[in-house]
Design a protein around this motif. Structure first.
Motif, PDB file in Angstrom:
ATOM      1  N   SER A 138      79.518 109.721  -4.458  1.00  0.00           N
ATOM      2  CA  SER A 138      78.482 110.714  -4.448  1.00  0.00           C
ATOM      3  C   SER A 138      78.196 111.295  -5.573  1.00  0.00           C
ATOM      4  O   SER A 138      79.300 111.779  -6.193  1.00  0.00           O
ATOM      5  N   VAL A 195      76.238 106.917  -3.561  1.00  0.00           N
ATOM      6  CA  VAL A 195      75.030 107.754  -2.973  1.00  0.00           C
ATOM      7  C   VAL A 195      74.475 108.805  -3.944  1.00  0.00           C
ATOM      8  O   VAL A 195      75.065 109.420  -4.435  1.00  0.00           O
ATOM      9  N   ASP A 232      70.471 111.083  -5.138  1.00  0.00           N
ATOM     10  CA  ASP A 232      69.033 111.135  -4.958  1.00  0.00           C
ATOM     11  C   ASP A 232      68.283 110.998  -6.220  1.00  0.00           C
ATOM     12  O   ASP A 232      67.292 111.823  -6.599  1.00  0.00           O
ATOM     13  N   LEU A 292      73.090 103.329  -2.944  1.00  0.00           N
ATOM     14  CA  LEU A 292      72.088 103.843  -2.203  1.00  0.00           C
ATOM     15  C   LEU A 292      71.291 105.047  -2.919  1.00  0.00           C
ATOM     16  O   LEU A 292      71.937 105.585  -3.602  1.00  0.00           O
ATOM     17  N   GLY A 293      70.161 105.075  -3.085  1.00  0.00           N
ATOM     18  CA  GLY A 293      69.508 105.968  -3.651  1.00  0.00           C
ATOM     19  C   GLY A 293      67.862 105.800  -3.603  1.00  0.00           C
ATOM     20  O   GLY A 293      67.313 104.920  -2.699  1.00  0.00           O
ATOM     21  N   GLN A 328      63.915 110.522   2.683  1.00  0.00           N
ATOM     22  CA  GLN A 328      65.359 110.094   2.566  1.00  0.00           C
ATOM     23  C   GLN A 328      65.502 108.944   3.536  1.00  0.00           C
ATOM     24  O   GLN A 328      66.570 108.245   3.209  1.00  0.00           O
ATOM     25  N   TYR A 338      69.047 106.667   1.989  1.00  0.00           N
ATOM     26  CA  TYR A 338      70.269 107.634   1.682  1.00  0.00           C
ATOM     27  C   TYR A 338      70.670 108.802   2.381  1.00  0.00           C
ATOM     28  O   TYR A 338      71.272 109.336   1.899  1.00  0.00           O
ATOM     29  N   ILE A 349      73.679 106.133   5.099  1.00  0.00           N
ATOM     30  CA  ILE A 349      75.060 105.977   4.772  1.00  0.00           C
ATOM     31  C   ILE A 349      76.000 105.311   5.731  1.00  0.00           C
ATOM     32  O   ILE A 349      76.691 104.455   5.611  1.00  0.00           O
TER      33      ILE A 349
END
Length: 644
Positions: free
Chosen positions: A518, A569, A571, A598-599, A614, A619, A624
């Motif tokens: 992450s 992961v 953002d 993931l994002g 989100q 993500y 997750i």
């Protein structure tokens, strides 16, 4: 709770309906429109004071101009609520800024009346000029109007557009909405200049006398206008050394006039519509007009959230346990702690002292913290100039606004290896403000620049330590710290400072079969997912990388050496972001692993609450956990059979 429009407003579904109202009813109509905005925003939320300040202007524009054929461009856009209500969206206005509802800003795909999508400031004059030039080329008698606030006028782009418009010979009107505010009070010489015009009693009295006198002479109306303009222009040069700013750019300047006098606005706009060429109308308004509390505290009521419209009480979450602070407030208080120990520290923000919480330092250390107005490019290069003289500058800009200063980061900061600290607030999906404000791209667009350090904290303690590390004398490179809008995770956040090793992450927990890597705050989503997965017999490892540039290669060698399944992961956008950096590492060292990134997906994400978005983007903690289950489906089947 049903919110009903007033008797006149209920009859108006579009500008054609508005034009049917007699002039003497426009004052009442404005009152009803203003009340409807108050009623809806108090219950459903949204921006508030800006739209209240332009109610009369909005009504006058749609009353006089032939919209949507005539092109109306609203700068920034949070002042366009009245515009939306008058253009077929009154009954759906309660969905404003809600998931799958109306956008909080003008949006071309939403309505033909929204001629240009806006969210960032200072774009309206350029866009309206482009429309005017196209109309001239095509031989259309279409008018173009840009409505820009005095705060947005401080940006270099607005002056670039004015400079071009003055020689483009295009038929356009710029309306300068002067209320001395953006989100916070305006700053700079332009504000002083506009105040000088507004308060010059000698100049304004003389001009009114000229118009009144010539209007009574027995000569043609056109001659009267020409005579008045010439006399007025000549007198401006004598009365005020600064009164020719707009006319020096070949704009015909009109005003200032009362922006809340609907009759005066209608008459003025009717006259200006028939005058060709570039024109600028200067109107004086009050942000929050018609709601006393918003008039008194315009910053607080820019976007107050839900509130009681009668008492003015702004509803806040009432919880019995201590809550984590907002990341922005951690920044705001931490920079003061650091500045008290390091005299070289300064703070810079482009018109976001409240949003970034640099306001705390501006209040306590006014000679070391600066709001430069809506000028992101200037903010970055100013910071670079200060850095050449040994200053340690924290330049705080929202992630999406930093896009506007990309060249300055490359040319003025990175190439020269200047140790400017770029604090990117609102990184990731910001919520109801939508695609113009999402901080989706900064990892990707900064990661490709040499000489950059890029970090993101998983919690408040890491933010404090990153800030502390970035200002140490040994730090000699640009340092990016990105963090999200809203609250962190640590109620007891004021921890002692610790120096962080650049490019060094941390292993939060060991695991089996799969590792989650992450970057930044989404590491907390991974922690939540792992707690749920462990109840199912799945035990992922978790690594908090902290830095995307440079990467912690030692930690990554461990992760890829031990785990054949990897989940990243972030953002930020998956195209070119943290996950891409992990894939580049894997390819560089010839690792073989099944990797899921993931994002934020490679598409425009609309508005909604951060949690809704989100979840949509896949993500959050649920996503997750689902991704890990999918990677571990064979083991899940075996565990299920054993349990059965």
């Amino acid at each position: 709770m049903e919110i009903l429009p007033g008797p006149l407003l209920s009859q108006v579904n579009n500008p054609d309906d508005l034009k049917k109202l007699p002039r003497e009813q426009l004052h009442q109509f404005c009152d009803e429109l203003r009340q409807y905005i108050i009623d809806v925003v108090s219950v459903h939320g949204g921006h508030f004071a800006a739209s209240l300040g332009v109610v009369e202007l909005t009504v006058a524009l749609h009353y006089i101009y032939n919209t949507p054929y005539d092109q109306l461009v609203w700068d920034v856009g949070h002042q366009a609520y009245g515009h939306k209500i008058l253009t077929g969206r009154r009954d759906t206005f309660i969905t404003n800024r809600k998931y799958n509802g109306l956008s909080g800003f003008p949006k071309r795909s939403e309505s033909e009346y929204d001629t240009f999508g806006v969210g960032h400031s200072s774009t309206s004059i350029s866009a309206a000029l482009g429309m005017a030039m196209a109309a001239k080329y095509k031989g259309e008698n279409r008018k173009s109007v840009a409505v820009i606030g005095d705060g947005a006028m401080t940006a270099g782009m607005a002056f670039e557009a004015l400079n071009h418009a003055g020689v483009a010979d295009a038929d356009m009107l710029v309306i300068l909405n002067d209320n001395c505010m953006s989100i916070d009070p305006n700053v700079g010489a332009l504000k002083e200049y506009l105040t000088d015009i507004t308060t010059s009693h000698t100049y304004n009295k003389f001009r009114d006398d000229v118009w009144n006198l010539l209007g009574k002479l027995p000569v043609g109306k056109r001659f009267t206008r020409d005579m008045a303009s010439k006399l007025e222009a000549g007198f401006k040069g004598m009365v005020s050394k600064s009164s020719n700013l707009f006319e020096a750019l070949n704009f015909r300047y009109f005003g200032p006039i009362d922006g809340h006098n609907i009759t005066k606005l209608v008459d003025t706009l009717k006259d200006l519509r028939s005058i060709p060429g570039p024109k600028l109308l200067h109107i004086i308004t009050v942000k929050g007009k018609g709601y006393e509390l918003a008039e008194k505290d315009q910053t607080k009521w820019h976007a107050p959230g839900l509130f009681d419209k009668v008492t003015g009480e702004i509803y806040k979450k009432k919880l019995d346990v201590p809550q984590p602070p907002k990341y922005q407030d951690v920044f705001g208080h931490t920079i003061i702690e650091l500045a008290e120990k390091n005299e070289a520290i300064m703070g810079v923000t482009p018109a976001m002292p409240s949003g970034s919480s640099l306001k705390f330092m501006m209040e306590k250390m006014p000679d070391r913290a600066f709001d430069v107005g809506i000028c992101e490019q200037h903010a970055v290069t100013l910071s670079a100039g200060l850095a050449t003289q040994g200053m340690r500058v924290f330049c705080n800009i929202y992630s999406s606004f930093m896009q506007r200063a990309f060249d300055q980061v490359v040319h003025d900061v990175a190439i020269q290896k200047l140790p400017v600290v770029l604090c990117l607030d609102r990184a990731g999906l910001v919520g109801e403000d939508g695609p113009t404000h999402h901080g989706a791209y900064d990892i990707a667009y900064f990661r490709c620049i040499p000489n950059m350090i890029i970090a993101s904290p998983m919690n408040e303690q890491e933010l404090r330590n990153m800030m502390y590390t970035s200002q140490l004398p040994t730090m000699n490179l640009p340092f990016v710290i990105r963090y999200p809008r809203g609250e962190g995770v640590m109620p007891e956040w004021k921890t002692p400072f610790e120096e962080m090793q650049i490019g060094k992450g941390r292993k939060i927990k060991d695991g089996q079969d799969v590792a989650i890597l992450s970057f930044g705050h989404p590491g907390n989503f991974a922690t939540q997912a792992i707690r749920e997965l462990r109840t199912e017999g799945i035990n992922p490892a978790h690594y908090d990388l902290r830095f995307v540039k440079p990467l912690d290669e030692e930690l990554l060698h461990e992760a890829f050496g031990r785990y054949s399944k990897i989940v990243t992961v972030e953002d930020g956008t998956v195209a070119g972001g943290f996950g891409s950096a992990i894939l580049e590492f894997m390819a560089k060292y010839n690792y073989k692993a099944e990797v899921k990134i993931l994002g934020i997906p490679d598409r425009i994400v609309e508005h909604g609450t951060p949690k809704e978005l989100q979840r949509e983007c896949g993500y959050d903690a649920v996503a997750i956990a689902e991704t890990v289950r999918d990677l571990m489906k064979d083991k899940v089947i075996v565990n299920t059979m054993i349990a059965g």
